[in-house]
Motif scaffolding. Structure first.
Motif, short mmCIF file in Angstrom:
data_model
loop_
_atom_site.label_atom_id
_atom_site.label_comp_id
_atom_site.label_asym_id
_atom_site.label_seq_id
_atom_site.Cartn_x
_atom_site.Cartn_y
_atom_site.Cartn_z
N ASP A 93 0.83 -1.21 0.00
CA ASP A 93 0.00 0.00 0.00
C ASP A 93 0.86 1.26 0.00
N GLY A 95 1.65 4.84 1.18
CA GLY A 95 1.42 5.64 2.38
C GLY A 95 2.41 6.78 2.42
N GLU A 96 2.31 7.58 3.43
CA GLU A 96 3.22 8.72 3.55
C GLU A 96 4.68 8.29 3.69
N GLU A 99 5.61 7.20 -0.13
CA GLU A 99 5.04 8.01 -1.21
C GLU A 99 6.11 8.50 -2.19
N GLY A 156 -4.01 4.37 -1.82
CA GLY A 156 -3.60 4.30 -0.42
C GLY A 156 -3.95 5.56 0.34
N TRP A 157 -3.09 5.94 1.27
CA TRP A 157 -3.35 7.11 2.10
C TRP A 157 -2.24 8.15 2.00
N GLU A 159 -0.30 11.54 0.72
CA GLU A 159 -0.81 12.91 0.59
C GLU A 159 -0.87 13.38 -0.87
#
Length: 179
Positions: A93, A95-96, A99, A156-157, A159
Motif C-alpha cells: 500500500d 502511504g506517507e 510516497e 492508499g493514504w 498525501e
C-alpha cells in the motif's frame, strides 16, 4: 534540479545513441536512474566524443575502463501495465512513508509509455489522437488511461501520490481527469 539534469542526460544519451547507430536503442531506465557512477559530461559540448564511444587512451572522452552496453526490452501496453502493477505487488500500500519512492518508481513505466508512443508514431500507421499541441497514438492514450485507473485504485493514504502523476498524464495524453 538533480531530476532535471538527469532527465536531460537521459534524453541526450538516447539521441546520441540513435544518431550513432542509426537505430533507436533505449537502455532500461532502472540501469540509468542513478547516474552518479558516470562522470558528469557537458553533453552538448562533448556529444561528438560520446558518439564515437572512444576511451581517453584512444583520444575520446570516456574513461579507459568504459564498457558500453545495450539492454533490450520489449515494450507494449501489457508490459507497461505489468511494470506498474508490479510496484504495488512488490511494495504494498502507498502511504506517507513510501510516497516518494512510488513517485520515483512510477517514472519508469511512464518513460516506457512515452517511448512506446513515440516509436509507434514513427514506425506504424496507427490511429492517433490530437491533444493541445501533440499527437499521440490511441493505443498509448488507452494505456495511459488504464495506468491512471490502476494508480487511483491503489492510491492508499499518501498525501500527493498518485494525484500529481495522474493529472500530468491526463494533461499530456489529452483526456479528462478529476478526483
Amino acid at each position: 534540479m538533480k531530476d532535471k539534469i538527469q532527465d536531460e542526460k537521459l534524453r541526450v544519451i538516447g539521441e546520441c545513441q540513435q544518431l550513432a547507430l542509426g537505430a533507436v536503442i533505449v537502455n532500461e531506465p532502472e540501469h540509468l536512474d542513478d547516474m552518479d557512477y558516470l562522470p558528469f559530461y557537458d553533453w552538448r559540448v562533448e556529444e561528438e566524443g560520446f558518439l564515437k564511444g572512444l576511451t581517453k587512451k584512444d583520444g575520446g572522452i570516456l574513461p579507459d575502463d568504459n564498457v558500453r552496453i545495450y539492454l533490450p526490452k520489449d515494450i507494449n501496453s501489457k508490459s507497461i501495465l505489468a511494470d506498474l502493477n508490479h510496484l504495488y505487488t512488490q511494495f504494498g500500500d502507498v502511504g506517507e512513508n513510501n510516497e516518494e519512492y512510488y513517485s520515483c518508481e512510477v517514472r519508469k513505466p511512464i518513460r516506457f509509455l512515452e517511448i512506446y508512443d513515440s516509436i509507434l508514431l514513427e514506425n506504424h500507421e496507427i490511429e492517433t489522437v490530437q491533444t493541445d499541441d501533440k499527437v499521440h497514438t490511441k493505443l498509448a492514450q488507452d494505456t495511459t488511461q488504464e495506468m491512471v485507473k490502476i494508480m487511483m485504485e491503489n492510491q492508499g493514504w499518501a498525501e500527493l501520490f498518485p494525484y500529481e502523476e495522474c493529472e500530468q498524464l491526463a494533461d499530456l495524453f489529452g483526456f479528462p481527469f478529476s478526483l
